[in-house]
Motif scaffolding. Structure first.
Motif, short mmCIF file in Angstrom:
data_model
loop_
_atom_site.label_atom_id
_atom_site.label_comp_id
_atom_site.label_asym_id
_atom_site.label_seq_id
_atom_site.Cartn_x
_atom_site.Cartn_y
_atom_site.Cartn_z
N GLY A 69 0.78 -1.22 0.00
CA GLY A 69 0.00 0.00 0.00
C GLY A 69 0.81 1.28 0.00
O GLY A 69 0.24 2.38 0.07
N CYS A 70 2.14 1.17 -0.08
CA CYS A 70 2.98 2.37 -0.07
C CYS A 70 2.88 3.11 -1.40
O CYS A 70 2.95 2.50 -2.47
CB CYS A 70 4.44 2.00 0.21
N ARG A 71 2.74 4.42 -1.33
CA ARG A 71 2.64 5.24 -2.54
C ARG A 71 3.70 6.33 -2.59
O ARG A 71 3.83 7.01 -3.60
CB ARG A 71 1.24 5.88 -2.63
N ARG A 72 4.43 6.49 -1.52
CA ARG A 72 5.52 7.49 -1.49
C ARG A 72 6.73 6.80 -0.85
O ARG A 72 6.86 6.76 0.38
CB ARG A 72 5.07 8.72 -0.70
N ILE A 73 7.57 6.27 -1.70
CA ILE A 73 8.65 5.39 -1.21
C ILE A 73 9.95 6.18 -1.06
O ILE A 73 10.46 6.77 -2.02
CB ILE A 73 8.87 4.21 -2.17
N GLY A 74 10.47 6.20 0.16
CA GLY A 74 11.75 6.83 0.42
C GLY A 74 12.88 5.84 0.14
O GLY A 74 12.94 4.78 0.77
N PHE A 75 13.75 6.18 -0.79
CA PHE A 75 14.88 5.32 -1.15
C PHE A 75 16.13 5.86 -0.48
O PHE A 75 16.66 6.89 -0.88
CB PHE A 75 15.04 5.25 -2.66
N VAL A 76 16.58 5.18 0.57
CA VAL A 76 17.73 5.63 1.35
C VAL A 76 18.98 4.98 0.76
O VAL A 76 19.12 3.75 0.79
CB VAL A 76 17.57 5.25 2.83
N GLY B 227 6.66 4.52 3.02
CA GLY B 227 7.41 3.29 2.94
C GLY B 227 8.87 3.64 2.71
O GLY B 227 9.17 4.65 2.06
N VAL B 228 9.79 2.86 3.27
CA VAL B 228 11.23 3.17 3.14
C VAL B 228 11.96 1.93 2.67
O VAL B 228 11.72 0.81 3.15
CB VAL B 228 11.83 3.65 4.48
N LEU B 229 12.87 2.13 1.72
CA LEU B 229 13.71 1.05 1.21
C LEU B 229 15.17 1.48 1.35
O LEU B 229 15.59 2.48 0.77
CB LEU B 229 13.38 0.76 -0.27
N GLY B 230 15.94 0.75 2.14
CA GLY B 230 17.36 1.01 2.28
C GLY B 230 18.14 0.21 1.25
O GLY B 230 17.89 -0.98 1.08
N VAL B 231 19.08 0.85 0.57
CA VAL B 231 19.84 0.14 -0.46
C VAL B 231 20.71 -0.96 0.14
O VAL B 231 21.10 -1.90 -0.55
CB VAL B 231 20.69 1.14 -1.29
N THR B 232 21.01 -0.84 1.43
CA THR B 232 21.64 -1.92 2.18
C THR B 232 20.82 -2.19 3.43
O THR B 232 20.10 -1.30 3.93
CB THR B 232 23.09 -1.59 2.61
N ASP B 233 20.94 -3.38 3.97
CA ASP B 233 20.22 -3.72 5.20
C ASP B 233 20.71 -2.89 6.38
O ASP B 233 19.93 -2.56 7.28
CB ASP B 233 20.37 -5.20 5.51
N LEU B 234 22.01 -2.59 6.42
CA LEU B 234 22.54 -1.81 7.53
C LEU B 234 21.91 -0.41 7.55
O LEU B 234 21.60 0.13 8.62
CB LEU B 234 24.06 -1.71 7.44
N LEU B 235 21.71 0.18 6.37
CA LEU B 235 21.03 1.48 6.31
C LEU B 235 19.59 1.34 6.81
O LEU B 235 19.11 2.14 7.63
CB LEU B 235 21.02 2.00 4.88
N ALA B 236 18.89 0.33 6.29
CA ALA B 236 17.48 0.15 6.65
C ALA B 236 17.31 -0.12 8.14
O ALA B 236 16.39 0.40 8.78
CB ALA B 236 16.88 -0.98 5.82
N MET B 237 18.20 -0.92 8.71
CA MET B 237 18.11 -1.25 10.12
C MET B 237 18.27 0.00 10.99
O MET B 237 17.56 0.20 11.99
CB MET B 237 19.17 -2.28 10.47
#
Length: 361
Positions: free
Chosen positions: A184-191, A250-260
């Motif tokens: 349901g995310c419509r505005r995705i933050g790409f970190v 919604g947020v997507l980290g390009v690496t897991d360490l960023l996302a965590m």
């Protein structure tokens, strides 16, 4: 009774041959080319070696042959489980073929990487696996001019004609973004950060492909400054400080360490994960699997990459008709609590992940 030659010093290959009742050539094959010897014969030789306490003079063998039955592996970092898995896969594959693996970590330092390559050459390894984030063309070409083949791992070269094994990073970004969209995310933050790194650029391309397939979904690029946890902490605090109507849903980290690190900052600010903002990683780092909110991510198949790279290297060493190939392993999403919640993740765990899809070019 088997006659064993007189021994005035450490046991030699002659003593092993006599004890096992085989020729010197057979002992040599057991030590250097075990695939050429019957299992029963090899067992007799190994029993003799154990009984006598014989230790091969590896330095003499290296000097005589110009190379050793060892393979070098230089990784970017051992802090990410992708590279640890790569080491394990390469080591198991090498051992099955009678080779040992020498490992070095450059810690993302090009000069250190060059020093490791030079050291491995001095150790007369037969060839080198290079898990770098850059092409490192000058270093690789120097190594190859010295007669040692190089296989890239987790990087697809564009200006060097060499074998490579990679995971499909573009597909990894696509799967992670598509998953957030289905939530349901419509505005995705790409970190992300360091867009010059090939995996980062490819994962972003995959994210853009997923968003292009869903009108009304938009991407918000959030520069973390670096791909390590401090960058994620900085990005997470910025997201948390945004007005609720401007904040990514919604947020997507390009690496897991960023996302965590983003997850930690959001929760510290009273923002629930995943109820308020689902968060996904993208490189299946085992560090992020546990904790208060286990992280959704995408498989990288590090062990499979390491094993495939060893096979390509040994093929290049032994086959005069060898042609350089690019092996690409597929990715699969592994959903966890950071996007599904506890109940949803428990249900998802009943699904069995598929084997890695493999293509070659």
């Amino acid at each position: 009774m088997v006659h064993v030659p007189r021994r005035d010093g450490p046991p030699s290959v002659h003593h092993v041959a006599a004890r096992a009742g085989v020729s010197l050539a057979t002992v040599s094959n057991v030590l250097n080319h075990p695939e050429r010897v019957a299992d029963s014969t090899a067992a007799r030789v190994h029993d003799a070696i154990a009984e006598l306490g014989y230790t091969p003079n590896r330095n003499a063998r290296v000097l005589a042959s110009g190379s050793s039955r060892s393979i070098g592996l230089v990784v970017m970092s051992l802090r990410n489980s992708l590279f640890s898995d790569m080491v394990n896969g390469a080591q198991l594959a090498a051992r099955k073929r009678g080779f040992t693996l020498l490992i070095a970590s450059s810690e993302d330092d090009l000069q250190a990487q060059g020093e490791h390559l030079a050291y491995l050459e001095s150790a007369r390894v037969s060839g080198i696996l290079l898990a770098s984030m850059t092409e490192s063309r000058d270093q690789v070409e120097l190594t190859r001019r010295h007669g040692r083949p190089v296989v890239y791992v987790n990087f697809a070269p564009t200006t060097v004609d060499a074998c490579s094994v990679v995971v499909d990073n573009e597909q990894a970004g696509f799967l992670a973004a598509e998953h957030l969209i289905t939530r349901g995310c419509r505005r995705i933050g790409f970190v992300s950060a360091r867009a010059e790194l090939q995996p980062v650029a490819l994962r972003r391309a995959g994210v853009l492909r997923a968003i292009a397939g869903h009108p009304g979904v938009e991407l918000v690029d959030i520069d973390a400054g670096d791909i390590d946890p401090p960058g994620g902490t900085h990005a997470g605090s910025r997201i948390a400080a945004m007005p609720a109507d401007e904040r990514p849903d919604g947020v997507l980290g390009v690496t897991d360490l960023l996302a965590m690190a983003v997850v930690s900052e959001l929760r510290a600010a009273g923002i629930r994960v995943p109820e308020d903002i689902p968060v996904s990683g993208c490189d299946h780092n085992s560090v992020a699997w546990g904790g208060a909110v286990p992280l959704t991510s995408v498989t990288m198949h590090g062990a499979e990459m390491g094993a495939a790279a060893v096979e390509l290297l040994l093929e290049e060493l032994t086959d005069p008709m060898h042609v350089h190939r690019a092996v690409v392993l597929g990715s699969e999403l592994v959903p966890r609590e950071s996007t599904l919640g506890r109940a949803g993740a428990a249900a998802a765990r009943t699904a069995t992940p598929s084997d890695p899809r493999r293509t070659e070019a």
